[in-house]
Design an enzyme around this catalytic site. Structure first.
Site, PDB file in Angstrom:
ATOM      1  N   ASP A  32      44.038  47.949  37.040  1.00  0.00           N
ATOM      2  CA  ASP A  32      43.568  47.928  35.460  1.00  0.00           C
ATOM      3  C   ASP A  32      44.359  48.329  34.517  1.00  0.00           C
ATOM      4  O   ASP A  32      44.533  49.180  33.948  1.00  0.00           O
ATOM      5  CB  ASP A  32      42.485  49.014  35.631  1.00  0.00           C
ATOM      6  CG  ASP A  32      41.541  48.987  36.616  1.00  0.00           C
ATOM      7  OD1 ASP A  32      41.221  47.779  36.977  1.00  0.00           O
ATOM      8  OD2 ASP A  32      40.716  49.757  37.038  1.00  0.00           O
ATOM      9  N   GLU A 199      32.404  44.882  36.135  1.00  0.00           N
ATOM     10  CA  GLU A 199      33.310  45.936  35.407  1.00  0.00           C
ATOM     11  C   GLU A 199      34.239  45.762  34.624  1.00  0.00           C
ATOM     12  O   GLU A 199      34.467  44.347  34.411  1.00  0.00           O
ATOM     13  CB  GLU A 199      33.432  46.807  36.442  1.00  0.00           C
ATOM     14  CG  GLU A 199      34.313  46.340  37.616  1.00  0.00           C
ATOM     15  CD  GLU A 199      34.770  47.246  38.645  1.00  0.00           C
ATOM     16  OE1 GLU A 199      33.953  48.309  38.840  1.00  0.00           O
ATOM     17  OE2 GLU A 199      35.687  46.792  39.697  1.00  0.00           O
TER      18      GLU A 199
END
Length: 320
Positions: A32, A199
């Site tokens: 991420d 997400e």
């Protein structure tokens, strides 16, 4: 006859994706990722999920990347499980200050909080942790308060977030960039096609459209629990002329009704790309950055590498 046709289609899709740009230095430790270029000297900074959020810097977008320290060396001040293992940083330069939004949570729970830290330089030891923004979730909420992303439009701070449960939501922060405005979160993306959770949202303005990038599928643990082919992480997109509603995919399907156009999927040795963001680089133009595993190296979460691709919006839809 059906299986050969499916395989041919998958091969054609894979061939359409470009490989990531070369990366030198430490290109792992990048789940991420969030990338930004420091205004004072042009140095690049990279942050990613895990621990106190490691800081890497580089003289160029592609490296060499070197470790500098942590944003939160003592963990987050948020009193929630996972405070020593912050997730999904999202960094922005607002005014004369760098703001880094992050999440505090644990796998499989909605007990989640979005926090924020600030720094004038991004260097280790300069980050002030402000704790919770007030955007949080508990068991039974429609959303999960992780994976924050900020975009400022017309002086309003829109915070997009979410994962699993009702997928991706949005709310606003106050003008101080630090605290929740109190506005009720609203849904802007929902995929009801099992098993494809959404997400890692990132909203980016290009031309007349806001593009909602998001990660769909299984993100992690490939070395112990390999998902079925096609169920691994991939990067999707919808777009809208408004930042806070109306997102549709290339076919016109609403993003709140399982819509989404594939931007980047597994191909060659690139597997499970996701956790993405978009950055307008002075050298390369707009780039899509993300993490992935190289199948010739390993499938563990620790093996995840930094991927960067140039991205072209000229058709009205992002192409890497």
């Amino acid at each position: 006859m059906l299986l050969p046709a499916i395989l041919a289609c998958l091969a054609a899709l894979a061939a359409a994706f470009s490989n990531p740009l070369a990366c030198s230095g430490t290109c792992t430790d990048t789940h991420d990722p969030s990338l930004i270029r420091r205004t004072s000297d042009g140095a690049y900074y990279r942050f990613a999920t895990g621990g106190g959020i490691d800081i890497y810097s580089s003289p160029a977008l592609t490296g060499p990347w070197t470790y500098q320290g942590e944003v939160l060396p003592s963990g987050s001040s948020i009193g929630n499980a996972g405070s020593d293992d912050a997730w999904a940083p999202d960094v922005h330069y607002l005014g004369s200050t760098y703001y880094l939004y992050y999440a505090v949570s644990t796998f499989g729970t909605q007990e989640s909080v979005i926090g924020v830290a600030t720094s004038a330089t991004m260097a280790p030891g300069t980050w002030a942790d402000h704790g919770s923004t007030g955007v949080q979730s508990v068991t039974g909420d429609d959303y999960n308060a992780i994976d924050p992303n900020l975009i400022v439009v017309g002086g309003v701070n829109y915070l997009t977030f979410g994962s699993f449960w009702g997928d991706i939501f949005q709310t606003t922060l106050a003008s101080n960039d630090l605290t929740w405005s109190g506005g009720a979160p609203y849904n802007i993306e929902l995929n009801t096609t099992s098993p494809q959770p959404s997400e890692g949202a990132y909203v980016y303005l290009s031309g007349a459209y806001y593009y909602l990038f998001f990660s769909s599928g299984s993100c992690c643990g490939y070395d112990t629990d390999m998902p079925a082919p096609g169920d691994e992480y991939k990067i999707m997109v919808c777009r809208s002329s408004k930042v806070n509603s109306g997102y549709v995919d290339e076919k016109g399907t609403a993003c709140t009704k399982s819509g989404g156009t594939l931007v980047l999927g597994s191909h060659g040795v690139v597997y499970g790309p996701g956790g993405q963001g978009v950055y307008l680089d002075p050298t390369y133009g707009p780039v899509l950055y993300y993490h992935y595993v190289n199948t010739s190296i390993g499938y563990a979460d620790a093996d995840k590498l930094l991927g960067i691709n140039k991205i072209d919006f000229s058709s009205g839809w992002p192409v890497v």
